[in-house]
Design a protein around this motif. Sequence first.
Motif, PDB file in Angstrom:
ATOM      1  N   ARG A   8     -10.661  -0.234  -5.816  1.00 30.74           N
ATOM      2  CA  ARG A   8     -10.051   0.895  -5.128  1.00 30.74           C
ATOM      3  C   ARG A   8     -11.009   2.077  -5.251  1.00 30.74           C
ATOM      4  NH1 ARG A   8      -6.836   0.820 -10.092  1.00 30.74           N
ATOM      5  NH2 ARG A   8      -7.092   2.809 -11.227  1.00 30.74           N
ATOM      6  N   GLU A  10     -11.747   5.937  -5.981  1.00 33.96           N
ATOM      7  CA  GLU A  10     -11.254   7.170  -6.579  1.00 33.96           C
ATOM      8  C   GLU A  10     -12.370   8.201  -6.537  1.00 33.96           C
ATOM      9  OE1 GLU A  10      -9.211   7.100 -10.254  1.00 33.96           O
ATOM     10  OE2 GLU A  10      -8.046   5.298  -9.819  1.00 33.96           O
ATOM     11  N   ASN A 117      -1.008   5.771 -13.583  1.00 36.91           N
ATOM     12  CA  ASN A 117      -0.997   4.542 -12.782  1.00 36.91           C
ATOM     13  C   ASN A 117       0.177   3.635 -13.138  1.00 36.91           C
ATOM     14  OD1 ASN A 117      -3.212   4.560 -10.839  1.00 36.91           O
ATOM     15  ND2 ASN A 117      -4.533   4.780 -12.636  1.00 36.91           N
ATOM     16  N   LEU A 120       3.089   5.273 -11.424  1.00 41.74           N
ATOM     17  CA  LEU A 120       3.059   4.937  -9.995  1.00 41.74           C
ATOM     18  C   LEU A 120       3.605   3.539  -9.752  1.00 41.74           C
ATOM     19  CD1 LEU A 120      -0.420   6.429  -9.004  1.00 41.74           C
ATOM     20  CD2 LEU A 120       1.812   7.117  -8.055  1.00 41.74           C
ATOM     21  N   HIS A 125       4.609   2.412  -6.152  1.00 48.03           N
ATOM     22  CA  HIS A 125       3.427   2.820  -5.397  1.00 48.03           C
ATOM     23  C   HIS A 125       2.189   2.108  -5.942  1.00 48.03           C
ATOM     24  CE1 HIS A 125       5.978   5.807  -3.625  1.00 48.03           C
ATOM     25  NE2 HIS A 125       6.138   6.464  -4.782  1.00 48.03           N
ATOM     26  N   PRO A 126       1.126   1.967  -5.149  1.00 53.21           N
ATOM     27  CA  PRO A 126      -0.092   1.295  -5.620  1.00 53.21           C
ATOM     28  C   PRO A 126      -0.838   2.140  -6.645  1.00 53.21           C
ATOM     29  CG  PRO A 126      -0.407   2.180  -3.419  1.00 53.21           C
ATOM     30  CD  PRO A 126       1.048   2.350  -3.724  1.00 53.21           C
ATOM     31  N   ASP A 129      -2.706   5.905  -6.209  1.00 49.60           N
ATOM     32  CA  ASP A 129      -2.058   6.712  -5.174  1.00 49.60           C
ATOM     33  C   ASP A 129      -1.673   8.068  -5.760  1.00 49.60           C
ATOM     34  OD1 ASP A 129      -0.827   7.645  -2.928  1.00 49.60           O
ATOM     35  OD2 ASP A 129       0.823   6.175  -2.931  1.00 49.60           O
ATOM     36  N   TYR A 130      -2.689   8.854  -6.084  1.00 48.63           N
ATOM     37  CA  TYR A 130      -2.480  10.069  -6.847  1.00 48.63           C
ATOM     38  C   TYR A 130      -1.841  11.202  -6.047  1.00 48.63           C
ATOM     39  CZ  TYR A 130      -5.533   7.754 -10.248  1.00 48.63           C
ATOM     40  OH  TYR A 130      -6.085   6.870 -11.146  1.00 48.63           O
ATOM     41  N   MET A 131      -1.724  11.053  -4.711  1.00 45.94           N
ATOM     42  CA  MET A 131      -1.003  12.055  -3.934  1.00 45.94           C
ATOM     43  C   MET A 131       0.473  12.076  -4.331  1.00 45.94           C
ATOM     44  SD  MET A 131      -3.118  13.666  -2.030  1.00 45.94           S
ATOM     45  CE  MET A 131      -2.038  14.451  -0.827  1.00 45.94           C
ATOM     46  N   ARG A 132       0.960  10.946  -4.860  1.00 48.75           N
ATOM     47  CA  ARG A 132       2.377  10.854  -5.250  1.00 48.75           C
ATOM     48  C   ARG A 132       2.593  11.231  -6.719  1.00 48.75           C
ATOM     49  NH1 ARG A 132       5.164   8.206  -1.195  1.00 48.75           N
ATOM     50  NH2 ARG A 132       3.867   7.077   0.293  1.00 48.75           N
ATOM     51  N   HIS A 134      -0.120  12.461  -9.987  1.00 45.41           N
ATOM     52  CA  HIS A 134      -1.529  12.668 -10.331  1.00 45.41           C
ATOM     53  C   HIS A 134      -1.735  12.728 -11.847  1.00 45.41           C
ATOM     54  CE1 HIS A 134      -5.533  14.520 -10.398  1.00 45.41           C
ATOM     55  NE2 HIS A 134      -5.653  14.133  -9.135  1.00 45.41           N
TER      56      HIS A 134
END
Length: 477
Positions: A8, A10, A117, A120, A125-126, A129-132, A134
């Motif tokens: 992924r 980052e 993480n 998340l 969430h995956p 996915d730090y918008m959700r 952080h």
Amino acid sequence: MTEITRVRIEHDLLGEREVPADVYWGVHTLRALENFPITGVPIAISPYLPQALAAVKEAAAEANHDLGLLDDERHAAIVQACQEIRRGELHDQFVVDVIQGGAGTSTNMNANEVIANRALEILGHPLGDYMRLHPNEQVNLSQSTNDVYPTAVKIAVINATHDLIAAMGDLQEAFAAKAVEFHDVLKMGRTQLQDAVPMTLGQEFGTYALMIAEDRTRLREAVMLLHEINLGATAIGTQLNAPNGYVPLARQHLSRITGLPLVTAVDLIEATQDCGSFVQMSGVLKRVAVKLSKICNDLRLLSSGPRAGLGEINLPARQAGSSIMPGKVNPVIPEVVNQVAFQIIGHDVTVSMAAESGQLQLNAFEPVICYSLSAGLYRLRTAITSLTENCVKGITANTEHLAMEVANSIGLVTALNPYLGYQTATELAKEALATGRGVAELVLEKGLLPQDELERILRPETLAHLGPKPADRSGGV
């Protein structure tokens, strides 16, 4: 075909990086892995630090939620992730090296990323996915490495010290049990490796029990200093970005979570730069190591031989002692404890230098302090457990040999001083040395004392001022 590793993407202030898709750590941890390939030892080598970090993050989440800064959903997910880590899960994700630059920032980032993480994942969430949710915005909310890391290190050291004290208690009991077993076994005491005056083997082993007991008390005193924390101090102790009310709330939640009577430092600026409590703890650990090593030196000396040494006691045979000398058995357990002690003495120098080298409002060298204390506590505990189980509990006495040493020693003349006078006792000692005969034998031959009085003087109770036999404590703590 070459297997394709899923990744992924980052990013941080230095740019984008590929991170393995299935790990819970992120880009900050990745850079730390690249920058600090120092010891090959990850911070998860001992469970105490990941558990302490999770406790601090959980307390922060609770305080931020109480203050309305963290919504219910993310709060619940962060708390669940922290509780899982405190139960021992995900420790394999705490991968940064124990020695690192940055005053512990990499350790804090590693914790933030793992917790974020996992939270998340809990929320469906995956990873990444730090918008959700952080690592810095939510998990590190109202915090800085400079208050999180020393607080977590203190909690880790406190818990490790309690386990060390318990292991020392087992060793103390083992020595106390041997003191009972050898209560009236007479032997010669020695000063400067020369015959001194008689004592009992029980007194000798009772002394070791007392030495361990004293150091357990010193550890309890030193560990209390670590209960003062600077959580909420943020970067330098001015509480920048920590909202009003956060400091007492975070401390209250952390005390509840850990079960420890933690207190907030009176001056957070001073507390953020001061490593005095770590220096104190390191010094006491050195004291324990020095005294334990001295005891092990004694055990090796007392068991030396079996024919050409002192040969007063027998240590349990643990393994073959030589690849060339058949039948040789070495005192391997005391030897390994000696070596652990040497390392801890060296660690104390490291802690002292690291604490002294701090500059202005922060000490950048707390990672090596943490590693030195953690390694020392772990190795001392495991070494002491081995000494207890694999050595002390199985020690036996060569009672006939000890009795013969007492009978043949010129040290007996000291006990006869009050009855014969110093000059006569000196002449007896000279003759005993010259002829190889026993002091008691010469006293009777010369008619200096009647046999019944001599036997009374040479009884263990008289020679060693031996008190009544203590209760048998061999059944355990």
